[in-house]
Design a protein around this motif. Structure first.
Motif, short mmCIF file in Angstrom:
data_model
loop_
_atom_site.label_atom_id
_atom_site.label_comp_id
_atom_site.label_asym_id
_atom_site.label_seq_id
_atom_site.Cartn_x
_atom_site.Cartn_y
_atom_site.Cartn_z
N MET A 1 51.44 32.83 14.21
CA MET A 1 52.36 31.77 14.36
C MET A 1 52.37 30.53 13.33
O MET A 1 53.26 30.06 13.14
CB MET A 1 51.86 31.14 15.52
CG MET A 1 51.78 31.91 16.78
SD MET A 1 51.12 31.03 18.33
CE MET A 1 52.35 29.87 19.10
N LEU A 2 51.22 30.63 12.67
CA LEU A 2 51.00 29.66 11.42
C LEU A 2 52.22 30.20 10.23
O LEU A 2 52.74 29.66 9.69
CB LEU A 2 49.78 29.61 10.86
CG LEU A 2 48.74 28.59 11.66
CD1 LEU A 2 47.32 29.07 11.02
CD2 LEU A 2 49.19 27.18 11.51
N VAL A 3 52.18 31.37 10.07
CA VAL A 3 53.09 31.97 9.26
C VAL A 3 54.52 31.85 9.37
O VAL A 3 55.07 31.40 8.53
CB VAL A 3 52.66 33.52 8.82
CG1 VAL A 3 53.58 34.27 7.93
CG2 VAL A 3 51.08 33.62 8.07
N LEU A 4 54.87 32.06 10.69
CA LEU A 4 56.13 31.73 11.26
C LEU A 4 56.63 30.42 10.95
O LEU A 4 57.54 30.15 10.53
CB LEU A 4 56.27 32.48 12.76
CG LEU A 4 56.30 33.78 12.74
CD1 LEU A 4 56.30 34.29 14.04
CD2 LEU A 4 57.34 34.76 12.04
N GLY A 5 55.69 29.62 11.43
CA GLY A 5 55.94 28.10 11.34
C GLY A 5 56.33 27.50 10.09
O GLY A 5 57.05 26.95 9.70
N GLU A 6 55.51 28.08 9.02
CA GLU A 6 55.47 27.51 7.77
C GLU A 6 56.73 28.24 6.96
O GLU A 6 57.64 27.51 6.16
CB GLU A 6 54.14 27.90 7.06
CG GLU A 6 53.12 27.01 7.78
CD GLU A 6 51.72 27.33 7.07
OE1 GLU A 6 51.64 28.37 6.11
OE2 GLU A 6 50.72 26.38 7.48
N ALA A 7 57.13 29.42 7.38
CA ALA A 7 58.00 30.20 6.62
C ALA A 7 59.33 29.64 7.26
O ALA A 7 60.48 29.70 6.72
CB ALA A 7 57.98 31.68 6.95
N HIS A 8 59.37 29.11 8.38
CA HIS A 8 60.80 28.25 9.03
C HIS A 8 60.32 26.67 9.13
O HIS A 8 60.35 26.37 10.42
CB HIS A 8 61.03 29.03 10.13
CG HIS A 8 61.37 30.52 9.72
ND1 HIS A 8 62.52 31.01 9.27
CD2 HIS A 8 60.53 31.68 9.91
CE1 HIS A 8 62.45 32.33 9.18
NE2 HIS A 8 61.13 32.74 9.56
N ALA A 9 60.17 26.11 8.34
CA ALA A 9 59.63 24.76 8.52
C ALA A 9 60.52 23.72 8.98
O ALA A 9 60.04 22.89 9.70
CB ALA A 9 59.04 23.97 6.97
N GLY A 10 61.73 24.08 9.00
CA GLY A 10 62.79 23.00 9.70
C GLY A 10 62.46 22.90 11.35
O GLY A 10 63.00 22.16 11.63
N SER A 11 61.85 23.96 11.80
CA SER A 11 61.71 24.06 13.15
C SER A 11 60.73 23.02 13.60
O SER A 11 60.78 22.38 14.78
CB SER A 11 61.47 25.47 13.60
OG SER A 11 59.85 25.71 13.28
N ASP A 12 59.71 22.51 12.73
CA ASP A 12 58.74 21.58 13.17
C ASP A 12 57.56 22.16 14.33
O ASP A 12 56.90 21.25 14.80
CB ASP A 12 59.33 20.14 13.78
CG ASP A 12 58.47 19.15 13.48
OD1 ASP A 12 57.74 19.18 12.47
OD2 ASP A 12 58.50 18.03 14.33
N LEU A 13 57.69 23.41 14.45
CA LEU A 13 56.60 23.89 15.37
C LEU A 13 55.26 23.86 14.86
O LEU A 13 54.43 23.94 15.68
CB LEU A 13 57.19 25.46 15.66
CG LEU A 13 58.55 25.37 16.78
CD1 LEU A 13 58.66 27.10 16.91
CD2 LEU A 13 58.17 24.97 17.91
#
Length: 214
Positions: A73-85
């Motif tokens: 989840m950390l990797v996905l969130g940082e790879a798609h930072a625009g989501s703000d997740l």
């Protein structure tokens, strides 16, 4: 064009949260079912991808494979930072976010293993029930802490919906009595009900609870 993500999953496993992340992010991905009941996670084909033999695992667009729900989840969130997740490294909520995500993964998640599979934690079969009961008491303590830590309404952080909410909702799915859990922890209940209303979470949960095709 980069290849899609591939998530290795099992029903009602720790794959729920990363799969919801993929849906929330609306990124291309495919799913590979790993039948843990049949022991597929211990076979060489999967062990070569994830040596610790746990579900889930995620193959990244560059071909690398990582495991552990929270790490994915950390990797996905940082790879798609625009989501703000996942708060960015310079975000003031970042330390708080990392603390609670790690706490959920390191403290909450393993207790369910003891509750559902006590035989894995003792060599004395007669002790299975006492191990399970102790795990249930630890789960009660864990969710009470989560209930007191929720700062938003209804989400965990005051800023709004993040990966923390997905992860905590996933943990609640494994509770033996969700209604009793929510009655004892009303803030957890409000959070989990709100997450269940999200289309991405509903889609994933329906998949995880539906019978597998023959």
């Amino acid at each position: 064009m980069l290849a899609p993500y591939t998530l290795f999953w099992e029903r009602l496993s720790g794959a729920i949260a990363p799969q919801v992340m993929l849906e929330e992010l609306d990124v291309s991905h495919c799913l590979v079912h790993v039948d843990m009941t049949a022991g597929d996670h211990r076979q060489e084909a999967y062990r070569s991808l994830n040596p610790v033999m746990r579900i889930p695992a995620l193959r990244l667009p560059d071909g690398k494979v990582i495991g552990e729900s929270s790490a994915i989840m950390l990797v996905l969130g940082e790879a798609h930072a625009g989501s703000d997740l996942v708060p960015a490294p310079d975000d003031p909520n970042r330390p708080e976010f990392l603390f609670w995500l790690t706490s959920m993964a390191a403290n909450g998640y393993p207790i369910f293993s003891r509750a559902w599979h006590p035989e894995q934690f003792t060599t004395n079969a007669e002790a299975n029930e006492s191990v399970r009961q102790r795990a249930e008491s630890h789960l009660a303590e864990f969710f009470a802490v989560m209930d007191g830590a929720i700062a938003g309404n209804p989400y965990f952080l005051a800023r709004g919906f993040t990966a923390l909410d997905i992860y905590l909702a996933m943990l609640s799915e494994w509770s033996a009595d969700r209604q009793a859990l929510f009655e004892a922890n009303p803030h957890v209940g409000e959070l989990c009900r709100a997450v269940r209303e999200r289309p991405a979470y509903r889609k994933v949960l329906e998949m995880h609870t539906a019978p597998l095709a023959a």
